[in-house]
Design a protein around this motif. Structure first.
Motif, PDB file in Angstrom:
ATOM      1  N   GLN A 196       0.804  -1.212   0.000  1.00 21.90           N
ATOM      2  CA  GLN A 196       0.000   0.000   0.000  1.00 21.90           C
ATOM      3  C   GLN A 196       0.844   1.273   0.000  1.00 21.90           C
ATOM      4  N   ALA A 197       2.140   1.134   0.229  1.00 24.88           N
ATOM      5  CA  ALA A 197       3.029   2.299   0.264  1.00 24.88           C
ATOM      6  C   ALA A 197       3.773   2.517  -1.041  1.00 24.88           C
ATOM      7  N   VAL A 198       3.714   1.588  -1.948  1.00 20.87           N
ATOM      8  CA  VAL A 198       4.428   1.722  -3.218  1.00 20.87           C
ATOM      9  C   VAL A 198       3.878   2.922  -3.989  1.00 20.87           C
ATOM     10  N   ASN A 199       4.797   3.758  -4.465  1.00 18.84           N
ATOM     11  CA  ASN A 199       4.437   4.965  -5.227  1.00 18.84           C
ATOM     12  C   ASN A 199       3.568   5.935  -4.430  1.00 18.84           C
ATOM     13  N   PHE A 200       3.688   5.921  -3.111  1.00 19.52           N
ATOM     14  CA  PHE A 200       2.955   6.887  -2.306  1.00 19.52           C
ATOM     15  C   PHE A 200       3.554   8.265  -2.542  1.00 19.52           C
ATOM     16  N   PRO A 201       2.723   9.314  -2.619  1.00 24.29           N
ATOM     17  CA  PRO A 201       3.244  10.617  -3.049  1.00 24.29           C
ATOM     18  C   PRO A 201       4.003  11.411  -2.001  1.00 24.29           C
ATOM     19  N   VAL A 202       3.900  11.036  -0.707  1.00 25.75           N
ATOM     20  CA  VAL A 202       4.591  11.760   0.364  1.00 25.75           C
ATOM     21  C   VAL A 202       5.296  10.743   1.257  1.00 25.75           C
ATOM     22  N   PRO A 203       6.227  11.193   2.105  1.00 24.98           N
ATOM     23  CA  PRO A 203       6.880  10.248   3.006  1.00 24.98           C
ATOM     24  C   PRO A 203       5.870   9.529   3.900  1.00 24.98           C
ATOM     25  N   ILE A 204       6.115   8.244   4.109  1.00 23.96           N
ATOM     26  CA  ILE A 204       5.296   7.437   5.001  1.00 23.96           C
ATOM     27  C   ILE A 204       6.236   6.724   5.968  1.00 23.96           C
ATOM     28  N   PHE A 205       5.876   6.708   7.242  1.00 29.42           N
ATOM     29  CA  PHE A 205       6.712   6.054   8.244  1.00 29.42           C
ATOM     30  C   PHE A 205       5.843   5.587   9.400  1.00 29.42           C
ATOM     31  N   PHE A 206       6.420   4.783  10.275  1.00 30.64           N
ATOM     32  CA  PHE A 206       5.718   4.295  11.452  1.00 30.64           C
ATOM     33  C   PHE A 206       5.853   5.330  12.571  1.00 30.64           C
ATOM     34  N   MET A 213      11.524  -2.550   2.467  1.00 27.30           N
ATOM     35  CA  MET A 213      10.656  -1.400   2.656  1.00 27.30           C
ATOM     36  C   MET A 213      11.332  -0.035   2.526  1.00 27.30           C
ATOM     37  N   SER A 214      12.641   0.038   2.600  1.00 19.40           N
ATOM     38  CA  SER A 214      13.305   1.338   2.714  1.00 19.40           C
ATOM     39  C   SER A 214      13.177   2.218   1.474  1.00 19.40           C
ATOM     40  N   SER A 215      12.825   1.646   0.334  1.00 28.90           N
ATOM     41  CA  SER A 215      12.649   2.480  -0.849  1.00 28.90           C
ATOM     42  C   SER A 215      11.347   3.269  -0.800  1.00 28.90           C
ATOM     43  N   ASP A 216      10.410   2.837   0.063  1.00 27.46           N
ATOM     44  CA  ASP A 216       9.116   3.506   0.154  1.00 27.46           C
ATOM     45  C   ASP A 216       8.817   4.060   1.549  1.00 27.46           C
ATOM     46  N   TRP A 217       9.442   3.523   2.590  1.00 32.61           N
ATOM     47  CA  TRP A 217       9.206   3.964   3.954  1.00 32.61           C
ATOM     48  C   TRP A 217      10.385   4.800   4.449  1.00 32.61           C
ATOM     49  N   SER A 265      -4.649   3.051  -5.192  1.00 27.10           N
ATOM     50  CA  SER A 265      -4.080   2.240  -4.123  1.00 27.10           C
ATOM     51  C   SER A 265      -3.708   0.872  -4.652  1.00 27.10           C
ATOM     52  N   ALA A 266      -2.563   0.371  -4.213  1.00 26.29           N
ATOM     53  CA  ALA A 266      -2.022  -0.873  -4.757  1.00 26.29           C
ATOM     54  C   ALA A 266      -2.979  -2.040  -4.603  1.00 26.29           C
ATOM     55  N   LEU A 267      -3.726  -2.082  -3.491  1.00 26.51           N
ATOM     56  CA  LEU A 267      -4.610  -3.215  -3.256  1.00 26.51           C
ATOM     57  C   LEU A 267      -6.081  -2.866  -3.437  1.00 26.51           C
ATOM     58  N   GLY A 268      -6.381  -1.594  -3.681  1.00 31.40           N
ATOM     59  CA  GLY A 268      -7.773  -1.197  -3.757  1.00 31.40           C
ATOM     60  C   GLY A 268      -8.363  -1.033  -2.371  1.00 31.40           C
ATOM     61  N   SER A 269      -9.561  -0.464  -2.308  1.00 33.60           N
ATOM     62  CA  SER A 269     -10.120  -0.108  -1.011  1.00 33.60           C
ATOM     63  C   SER A 269     -10.627  -1.300  -0.224  1.00 33.60           C
ATOM     64  N   ALA A 270     -11.020  -2.361  -0.885  1.00 30.05           N
ATOM     65  CA  ALA A 270     -11.645  -3.454  -0.153  1.00 30.05           C
ATOM     66  C   ALA A 270     -10.789  -4.701  -0.080  1.00 30.05           C
ATOM     67  N   ALA A 271      -9.619  -4.684  -0.706  1.00 31.28           N
ATOM     68  CA  ALA A 271      -8.821  -5.898  -0.788  1.00 31.28           C
ATOM     69  C   ALA A 271      -7.785  -6.015   0.307  1.00 31.28           C
ATOM     70  N   THR A 272      -7.836  -5.083   1.257  1.00 25.87           N
ATOM     71  CA  THR A 272      -6.805  -5.040   2.270  1.00 25.87           C
ATOM     72  C   THR A 272      -7.175  -5.887   3.475  1.00 25.87           C
ATOM     73  N   THR A 273      -6.279  -6.769   3.885  1.00 23.67           N
ATOM     74  CA  THR A 273      -6.481  -7.522   5.114  1.00 23.67           C
ATOM     75  C   THR A 273      -5.193  -7.532   5.895  1.00 23.67           C
ATOM     76  N   SER A 274      -5.320  -7.490   7.188  1.00 25.07           N
ATOM     77  CA  SER A 274      -4.147  -7.613   8.042  1.00 25.07           C
ATOM     78  C   SER A 274      -4.609  -8.083   9.392  1.00 25.07           C
ATOM     79  N   THR A 275      -3.720  -8.670  10.116  1.00 26.28           N
ATOM     80  CA  THR A 275      -4.023  -9.147  11.450  1.00 26.28           C
ATOM     81  C   THR A 275      -3.164  -8.405  12.441  1.00 26.28           C
ATOM     82  N   THR A 276      -3.803  -7.615  13.293  1.00 24.63           N
ATOM     83  CA  THR A 276      -3.068  -6.916  14.330  1.00 24.63           C
ATOM     84  C   THR A 276      -2.981  -7.827  15.530  1.00 24.63           C
ATOM     85  N   LYS A 277      -1.802  -8.388  15.759  1.00 17.65           N
ATOM     86  CA  LYS A 277      -1.655  -9.375  16.822  1.00 17.65           C
ATOM     87  C   LYS A 277      -1.647  -8.748  18.199  1.00 17.65           C
TER      88      LYS A 277
END
Length: 434
Positions: free
Chosen positions: A236-246, A270-274, A395-407
């Motif tokens: 989701q960060a690929v080709n993002f137009p501004v800096p993105i970081f944690f 990740m360092s090329s995009d984050w 967006s690389a995955l689209g609005s509804a295709a995103t899944t993640s598990t926050t452990k």
């Protein structure tokens, strides 16, 4: 030219606060004035809720230890614009440490269930900017932190963008240097991709964030890049137009923390995009996310100017073992090469399409008109024509295709004003802008 002792001391003090190169956001990267790319290696720093940057001696002790850790940035959630921050800002500048400052105050936070953006908020945010803009080691300003934390709160997003718009107006009207202005988001799979796209879409950079940051606790030791969910974050960060970081990371389950995610964030994955990460947090508290302590826990009922919630909040910082050294070891191995600004030609400005509403939580449909200062929120949002950017990248995955598990969910007792009130209830408004 001769100077009096007092004048010389004042000049030296100002010089100390401005001893570091300033940082700017260009495309999706941060750059020093020298043209070297800057990666954030940060610590969340909020010893006391109201303002941790007023005790110069404490800041000096903490900055010295942070320097041995490899820290180059701190994040501060709340400050008092009426106080003098010079000693603390000097202490961190002397240690080579930049600051990210949240602009909101305890009574001006944008509430997610009843959002507003009025002149009182504008003035309070602007006062914080005015108080800190003079320090060269200010890396950026946040207009909010986790304002949108559950699905039904996404209608607050236009207020976030309105705050960016008006803080940029203030920055420009005062002739300030272009300190980046951004937002710190909660890691919610149903909202995160749409929010980051929304805050950078529409073709109007005067109201888009200069950076986007994420509070994520997905990587819990022991895990891997793919299993943790970081692979999805990267897509989701690929080709993002501004800096993105944690803006927060560092899961403490099961513990001790190994901080293995730092190798992915700053490595080839990740360092090329984050642009780096901020570890939550400096001080040990009941949530056990601290990297240091100022002494053993005390009775919860204990009182004192430097005691709150059963923990001392001032004194000699002592590393928490083994977490402190584990992070120090990880950061010592990090050598992101980056790119020289002279070799970088970004073509990513406003390339994201404004997301459409979804059934699972994102309620803002397209490029809606932003509220003016003092405009009352009543729920339904009217759309405005989307400016045509140079290129269009969705967006690389689209609005509804995103899944993640926050452990491991974000720490429950972070020093964040407004969230308890904002989460007290979920209110939807279904009429129109007045």
């Amino acid at each position: 030219m001769k100077f009096s002792g007092i004048a010389a001391a004042a000049i030296l003090g100002a010089a100390a606060a401005n001893a570091l190169e300033t940082i700017s956001a260009v495309g999706n990267k941060f750059f020093l004035e020298s043209g070297k790319q800057f990666f954030v290696k940060g610590i969340a720093y909020q010893l006391v809720e109201e303002d941790p940057l007023v005790d110069g001696e404490q800041c000096s002790r903490d900055a010295a230890l942070m320097k041995t850790l490899g820290t180059n940035t701190i994040r501060v959630y709340h400050v008092d614009a009426t106080k003098d921050h010079t000693k603390c800002m000097n202490a961190f500048a002397d240690a080579g440490i930049y600051t990210l400052i949240d602009l909101d105050t305890f009574d001006t936070y944008i509430l997610p269930t009843a959002p507003s953006w009025n002149q009182t908020q504008v003035d309070a945010y602007a006062a914080v900017m005015d108080a800190f803009i003079k320090y060269d080691n200010v890396l950026g300003f946040f207009v909010g932190n986790e304002i949108i934390a559950i699905a039904n709160q996404s209608l607050a997003a236009p207020y976030i963008k309105a705050s960016v718009r008006d803080m940029k107006k203030h920055r420009e009207s005062k002739g300030y240097r272009k300190v980046p202005i951004g937002y710190s988001a909660a890691d919610i799979a149903e909202l995160r991709p749409m929010l980051q796209d929304y805050l950078t879409c529409g073709g109007d950079d005067s109201q888009n964030v200069d950076f986007f940051a994420l509070n994520s606790y997905e990587w819990c030791d022991v895990t891997t890049y793919d299993v943790s969910g970081y692979a999805n974050l990267q897509k989701q960060a690929v080709n993002f137009p501004v800096p993105i970081f944690f803006s927060e990371t560092g899961c403490n389950v099961p513990g001790p923390r190994l901080f293995d995610d730092q190798q992915a964030i700053f490595g080839k994955e990740m360092s090329s995009d984050w642009s780096g990460a901020i570890i939550y947090e400096w001080i040990e508290e009941a949530n056990h996310y601290g990297l240091i302590s100022y002494g053993p826990p005390v009775a919860p009922t204990a009182t004192g100017s430097n005691i709150r919630g059963g923990f001392s909040r001032a004194g000699t910082p002592t590393p928490v073992s083994p977490d402190f050294n584990n992070l120090k070891s990880q950061w010592a191995k990090i050598t992101p090469s980056g790119v020289a600004q002279s070799d970088y030609s970004p073509s990513l400005v406003s390339t994201r399409a404004c997301p459409t509403s979804t059934q699972d939580g994102w309620l803002v449909n397209g490029n809606v008109a932003l509220p003016s200062i003092g405009q009352v929120f009543t729920g339904a949002l009217s759309t405005v024509p989307i400016a045509t950017p140079t290129t269009t990248t969705t967006s690389a995955l689209g609005s509804a295709a995103t899944t993640s598990t926050t452990k491991n969910p974000a720490p429950a007792n972070k020093e964040i004003a407004g969230m308890s009130a904002g989460l007290a209830g979920v209110m939807l408004f279904f009429t129109f802008w007045l």
